[in-house]
Design a protein around this motif. Structure first.
Motif, PDB file in Angstrom:
ATOM      1  N   ARG A  20      27.439   0.960   3.434  1.00  0.00           N
ATOM      2  CA  ARG A  20      27.191   0.697   2.015  1.00  0.00           C
ATOM      3  C   ARG A  20      28.495   0.712   1.215  1.00  0.00           C
ATOM      4  NH1 ARG A  20      22.677  -0.656  -1.396  1.00  0.00           N
ATOM      5  NH2 ARG A  20      23.733  -0.821  -3.378  1.00  0.00           N
ATOM      6  N   PHE A  96      33.766   5.814  -7.496  1.00  0.00           N
ATOM      7  CA  PHE A  96      32.668   6.693  -7.090  1.00  0.00           C
ATOM      8  C   PHE A  96      32.848   7.117  -5.639  1.00  0.00           C
ATOM      9  CE2 PHE A  96      31.258   2.331  -6.663  1.00  0.00           C
ATOM     10  CZ  PHE A  96      30.640   2.277  -5.429  1.00  0.00           C
ATOM     11  N   LEU A 120      27.730  16.232  -5.379  1.00  0.00           N
ATOM     12  CA  LEU A 120      26.998  15.639  -6.499  1.00  0.00           C
ATOM     13  C   LEU A 120      27.366  16.316  -7.816  1.00  0.00           C
ATOM     14  CD1 LEU A 120      23.584  15.269  -4.690  1.00  0.00           C
ATOM     15  CD2 LEU A 120      24.716  13.410  -5.912  1.00  0.00           C
ATOM     16  N   CYS A 125      33.515  11.974 -10.466  1.00  0.00           N
ATOM     17  CA  CYS A 125      33.028  10.595 -10.639  1.00  0.00           C
ATOM     18  C   CYS A 125      31.572  10.526 -10.170  1.00  0.00           C
ATOM     19  CB  CYS A 125      33.897   9.641  -9.812  1.00  0.00           C
ATOM     20  SG  CYS A 125      33.939  10.104  -8.060  1.00  0.00           S
ATOM     21  N   PRO A 126      30.895   9.403 -10.404  1.00  0.00           N
ATOM     22  CA  PRO A 126      29.530   9.264  -9.888  1.00  0.00           C
ATOM     23  C   PRO A 126      29.493   9.342  -8.357  1.00  0.00           C
ATOM     24  CG  PRO A 126      29.941   7.601 -11.579  1.00  0.00           C
ATOM     25  CD  PRO A 126      31.264   8.254 -11.260  1.00  0.00           C
ATOM     26  N   VAL A 127      28.327   9.677  -7.831  1.00  0.00           N
ATOM     27  CA  VAL A 127      28.146   9.807  -6.384  1.00  0.00           C
ATOM     28  C   VAL A 127      26.956   8.956  -5.955  1.00  0.00           C
ATOM     29  CG1 VAL A 127      27.630  11.403  -4.486  1.00  0.00           C
ATOM     30  CG2 VAL A 127      29.081  12.154  -6.391  1.00  0.00           C
ATOM     31  N   LEU A 128      27.183   8.086  -4.975  1.00  0.00           N
ATOM     32  CA  LEU A 128      26.098   7.263  -4.436  1.00  0.00           C
ATOM     33  C   LEU A 128      25.613   7.903  -3.139  1.00  0.00           C
ATOM     34  CD1 LEU A 128      24.479   4.563  -4.706  1.00  0.00           C
ATOM     35  CD2 LEU A 128      26.212   3.533  -3.230  1.00  0.00           C
ATOM     36  N   ALA A 129      24.356   8.334  -3.131  1.00  0.00           N
ATOM     37  CA  ALA A 129      23.784   9.004  -1.960  1.00  0.00           C
ATOM     38  C   ALA A 129      22.930   8.018  -1.182  1.00  0.00           C
ATOM     39  CB  ALA A 129      22.947  10.203  -2.394  1.00  0.00           C
ATOM     40  N   VAL A 130      23.272   7.852   0.103  1.00  0.00           N
ATOM     41  CA  VAL A 130      22.630   6.855   0.959  1.00  0.00           C
ATOM     42  C   VAL A 130      21.897   7.578   2.080  1.00  0.00           C
ATOM     43  CG1 VAL A 130      23.083   4.898   2.482  1.00  0.00           C
ATOM     44  CG2 VAL A 130      24.510   5.253   0.460  1.00  0.00           C
ATOM     45  N   LYS A 131      20.709   7.120   2.395  1.00  0.00           N
ATOM     46  CA  LYS A 131      19.986   7.705   3.522  1.00  0.00           C
ATOM     47  C   LYS A 131      20.138   6.799   4.739  1.00  0.00           C
ATOM     48  CE  LYS A 131      16.437   7.994   0.754  1.00  0.00           C
ATOM     49  NZ  LYS A 131      16.978   8.152  -0.588  1.00  0.00           N
TER      50      LYS A 131
ATOM     51  N   LEU B 101      22.727  13.344 -14.229  1.00  0.00           N
ATOM     52  CA  LEU B 101      22.559  14.770 -13.944  1.00  0.00           C
ATOM     53  C   LEU B 101      22.732  15.541 -15.240  1.00  0.00           C
ATOM     54  CD1 LEU B 101      24.511  15.147 -10.578  1.00  0.00           C
ATOM     55  CD2 LEU B 101      22.094  14.628 -10.952  1.00  0.00           C
ATOM     56  N   PRO B 126      19.228   3.814  -1.945  1.00  0.00           N
ATOM     57  CA  PRO B 126      20.292   4.729  -2.368  1.00  0.00           C
ATOM     58  C   PRO B 126      20.139   5.147  -3.834  1.00  0.00           C
ATOM     59  CG  PRO B 126      21.214   2.911  -1.119  1.00  0.00           C
ATOM     60  CD  PRO B 126      19.772   2.565  -1.389  1.00  0.00           C
ATOM     61  N   VAL B 127      20.740   6.270  -4.167  1.00  0.00           N
ATOM     62  CA  VAL B 127      20.671   6.803  -5.534  1.00  0.00           C
ATOM     63  C   VAL B 127      22.084   7.085  -6.038  1.00  0.00           C
ATOM     64  CG1 VAL B 127      19.838   8.715  -6.973  1.00  0.00           C
ATOM     65  CG2 VAL B 127      18.409   7.861  -5.089  1.00  0.00           C
ATOM     66  N   LEU B 128      22.402   6.529  -7.202  1.00  0.00           N
ATOM     67  CA  LEU B 128      23.703   6.783  -7.819  1.00  0.00           C
ATOM     68  C   LEU B 128      23.528   7.853  -8.891  1.00  0.00           C
ATOM     69  CD1 LEU B 128      26.722   5.851  -7.992  1.00  0.00           C
ATOM     70  CD2 LEU B 128      26.003   4.306  -9.816  1.00  0.00           C
ATOM     71  N   ALA B 129      24.186   8.990  -8.683  1.00  0.00           N
ATOM     72  CA  ALA B 129      24.060  10.106  -9.628  1.00  0.00           C
ATOM     73  C   ALA B 129      25.285  10.130 -10.535  1.00  0.00           C
ATOM     74  CB  ALA B 129      23.922  11.416  -8.870  1.00  0.00           C
ATOM     75  N   VAL B 130      25.022  10.074 -11.836  1.00  0.00           N
ATOM     76  CA  VAL B 130      26.093   9.968 -12.835  1.00  0.00           C
ATOM     77  C   VAL B 130      26.068  11.225 -13.701  1.00  0.00           C
ATOM     78  CG1 VAL B 130      26.930   8.602 -14.793  1.00  0.00           C
ATOM     79  CG2 VAL B 130      25.783   7.466 -12.880  1.00  0.00           C
ATOM     80  N   ASP B 134      31.146  11.555 -17.001  1.00  0.00           N
ATOM     81  CA  ASP B 134      31.736  10.490 -16.201  1.00  0.00           C
ATOM     82  C   ASP B 134      32.106   9.287 -17.082  1.00  0.00           C
ATOM     83  OD1 ASP B 134      31.511  11.860 -13.852  1.00  0.00           O
ATOM     84  OD2 ASP B 134      29.622  10.941 -13.282  1.00  0.00           O
TER      85      ASP B 134
END
Lengths: 136, 136
Positions: A20, A96, A120, A125-131, B101, B126-130, B134
């Protein structure tokens, strides 16, 4: 030039995060910084280390072939994964961070580990969490 | 056409999430679905509802002016925020979800609330956490 930082481990969630992150880097013309900081960690044995080295070499080549400007960093400086990723993101003013969420085998339930939580919350900066199943 | 789903509340973290989501929608030529599902929630009072209505009208106009294809959904169907966002993401095969967040005032410490955790773990994408700072 923007930078995207991705946490990599040679497991399904690490590969999902990397894939990703590479797509995002290509989309933005951003530089990709692949951080493998798991070496020496509690959950990491010698076999993992060998696999990580082999995979990281392959990863570097694939990114290069795909025309993505990338650097692979093997961090063994006694910090934990969260600290490593956050430090690299700060140094590079990352756009990010991409992280993979891991499954607790054998039940396969997703968990939000302490490292993921710290990244997180503490990342600059923002964080993109991928499964893993998002892309695999 | 790809869709990006963003959870919106008329607070700093909601605005931060929306701003980032709008940037991402523009970058990809994606459709933006703004979900405001906080109405009726425990943390939401009448003043919040009035502010939300006013802000959502402004938000719609700003997105339209910016040339971003967007729809604003005011969900009041008795589900919690996490369920709402996940349901909308599933219905629209979203590329990813953007969440903000929140800070626990007055100490200002970031927390990973139960809704954020559920979205991160249960979302089909996916989830982008801001975080509010930021972009603010």
């Amino acid at each position: 030039m923007t930078a995207i930082v991705v946490g990599y481990v040679p497991k399904a969630e690490g590969r999902a995060a990397l894939r990703r992150a590479a797509e995002e880097a290509r989309l933005r013309g951003a530089r990709l910084i692949v951080v493998n900081s798991a070496r020496g960690g509690r959950d990491f044995d010698d076999d993992d280390a060998v696999r990580a080295d082999a995979e990281l070499a392959t990863v570097s080549q694939q990114l290069k072939d795909a025309g993505i400007e990338a650097e692979v960093r093997q961090l063994v400086r006694g910090m934990d994964v969260a600290e490593d990723l956050i430090a690299v993101a700060e140094e590079n003013t990352a756009d990010f961070i991409v992280i993979g969420l891991r499954r607790r085998s054998p039940v396969g339930k997703l968990i939000l580990g302490s490292n993921a939580q710290r990244i997180l919350l503490d990342a600059p900066c923002p964080v993109l969490a991928v499964k893993a199943e998002d892309v695999d």
